[in-house]
Scaffold this motif. Structure first.
Motif, mmCIF file in Angstrom:
data_model
loop_
_atom_site.group_PDB
_atom_site.id
_atom_site.type_symbol
_atom_site.label_atom_id
_atom_site.label_comp_id
_atom_site.label_asym_id
_atom_site.label_seq_id
_atom_site.Cartn_x
_atom_site.Cartn_y
_atom_site.Cartn_z
ATOM 1 N N THR A 1 25.345 53.119 29.024
ATOM 2 C CA THR A 1 24.283 52.144 29.268
ATOM 3 C C THR A 1 24.613 51.209 30.404
ATOM 4 O OG1 THR A 1 25.257 50.674 27.621
ATOM 5 C CG2 THR A 1 23.537 52.177 26.870
ATOM 6 N N GLU B 1 26.966 50.848 34.409
ATOM 7 C CA GLU B 1 27.296 51.527 35.645
ATOM 8 C C GLU B 1 28.492 52.452 35.472
ATOM 9 O OE1 GLU B 1 28.824 47.428 37.160
ATOM 10 O OE2 GLU B 1 29.562 48.951 38.551
ATOM 11 N N TYR C 1 16.854 53.488 31.297
ATOM 12 C CA TYR C 1 17.209 52.636 32.418
ATOM 13 C C TYR C 1 17.361 53.510 33.662
ATOM 14 C CZ TYR C 1 21.813 54.377 31.201
ATOM 15 O OH TYR C 1 22.855 55.192 30.892
ATOM 16 N N GLN D 1 19.316 53.452 37.656
ATOM 17 C CA GLN D 1 20.321 52.786 38.478
ATOM 18 C C GLN D 1 20.177 53.221 39.933
ATOM 19 O OE1 GLN D 1 24.327 53.145 36.987
ATOM 20 N NE2 GLN D 1 23.676 53.159 34.861
ATOM 21 N N PHE E 1 27.925 51.436 42.627
ATOM 22 C CA PHE E 1 26.806 50.888 41.867
ATOM 23 C C PHE E 1 26.218 49.663 42.558
ATOM 24 C CE2 PHE E 1 24.341 49.689 38.249
ATOM 25 C CZ PHE E 1 24.445 48.315 38.142
ATOM 26 N N LEU F 1 20.992 47.984 38.170
ATOM 27 C CA LEU F 1 20.472 48.695 37.011
ATOM 28 C C LEU F 1 19.227 47.973 36.540
ATOM 29 C CD1 LEU F 1 22.433 49.945 33.899
ATOM 30 C CD2 LEU F 1 20.435 48.480 33.606
ATOM 31 N N ARG G 1 16.207 48.188 33.391
ATOM 32 C CA ARG G 1 15.871 48.818 32.109
ATOM 33 C C ARG G 1 14.384 49.096 32.021
ATOM 34 N NH1 ARG G 1 20.523 48.796 29.569
ATOM 35 N NH2 ARG G 1 22.019 47.167 30.096
ATOM 36 N N ASP H 1 19.270 57.876 33.124
ATOM 37 C CA ASP H 1 19.936 58.461 31.966
ATOM 38 C C ASP H 1 19.085 59.589 31.415
ATOM 39 O OD1 ASP H 1 18.606 57.301 29.092
ATOM 40 O OD2 ASP H 1 18.058 56.278 30.956
ATOM 41 N N LEU I 1 24.461 60.390 33.475
ATOM 42 C CA LEU I 1 23.477 60.043 34.493
ATOM 43 C C LEU I 1 23.078 61.283 35.280
ATOM 44 C CD1 LEU I 1 24.730 56.724 36.139
ATOM 45 C CD2 LEU I 1 22.823 57.044 34.571
#
Lengths: 114, 114
Positions: free
Chosen positions: A100, A102, B32, B34, B46, B49, B51, B93, B102
């Protein structure tokens, strides 16, 4: 610096050979992920380990295998290598089992199969 | 089949302008999404992110939106600089697929022209 260490950085080998790629995750991270990146495919998920156990499997060939050791480092074994296995192999780590957050990626191992 | 598509392979913009990158997905129900930045020969890093219950997220010059109805995310870089030149990857995800990792798009290569 992500804190994820991958060795070797570069590897050149011949078809039919076997190689081992190594990954040390960030301190405290229990999950390790392996990804393959080739020019035409983008980042492809191979396999995930959490605290020593396999948790998820992606498009990993039967010629490839991985494991995560008690000290949490991981190895990706590639055997019977083919020209098409030439790619960048990335290891990533995260703290949790369920992803959930990075991912922290290493700098990759560039494999060239001749 | 499942797809993650990023609007174009390459995007060139003038320094100081706003860059807008698009990520569309089909047959996923992500919790979510990213965004990562990747420089040539390096591991992804990264950035943000967001949601599924968030419409917008900001971090300095970066802004991400997430529309689960349109199945689309937009990534904006305002006041772009040559140092922003890189490949940008969206990742989501495997929500709804049972996967625990991912999935990445193939990326958009951004070039900011001085």
């Amino acid at each position: 610096d992500s804190g994820v260490t991958q060795t070797p950085k570069h590897l050149i080998t011949a078809t039919g050979q076997r190689v081992t790629l190594r990954c040390s995750p960030r301190s405290g991270d229990l999950s390790v992920y392996w990804y393959q990146q080739s020019l035409d495919q983008g980042l492809q998920f191979l396999i995930q380990y959490y605290n020593g156990e396999e948790r998820a499997k992606g498009n990993i060939l039967e010629r490839f295998s991985a494991q995560q050791f008690p000290d949490l480092h991981s190895e990706l074994n590639l055997s019977s290598l083919e020209l098409g296995d030439s790619a960048l192999y990335f290891c990533a780590s995260s703290a949790w089992d369920i992803n959930t957050g990075e991912l922290f990626f290493g700098e990759g191992s560039r494999l060239t199969v001749l | 089949s499942q797809k993650i598509e990023q609007n174009s392979e390459a995007l060139n913009i003038q320094e100081g302008k706003t860059a807008t990158l698009t990520c569309n997905y089909t047959n996923y129900s992500p919790a979510y999404l990213q965004w990562y930045r990747q420089d040539p020969g390096r591991g992804p890093v990264f950035l943000l992110l967001i949601r599924e219950n968030e419409k917008e997220k900001r971090k300095e010059r970066l802004k991400v939106t997430f529309d689960t109805t349109l199945k689309q995310s937009l990534f904006h870089i305002t006041a772009s600089q040559p140092a922003d030149s890189a490949t940008y990857l969206c990742a989501l995800d495997g929500g709804g697929t049972g996967a625990n990792n991912l999935f990445f798009g193939t990326g958009t290569r951004l070039t900011v022209i001085p």
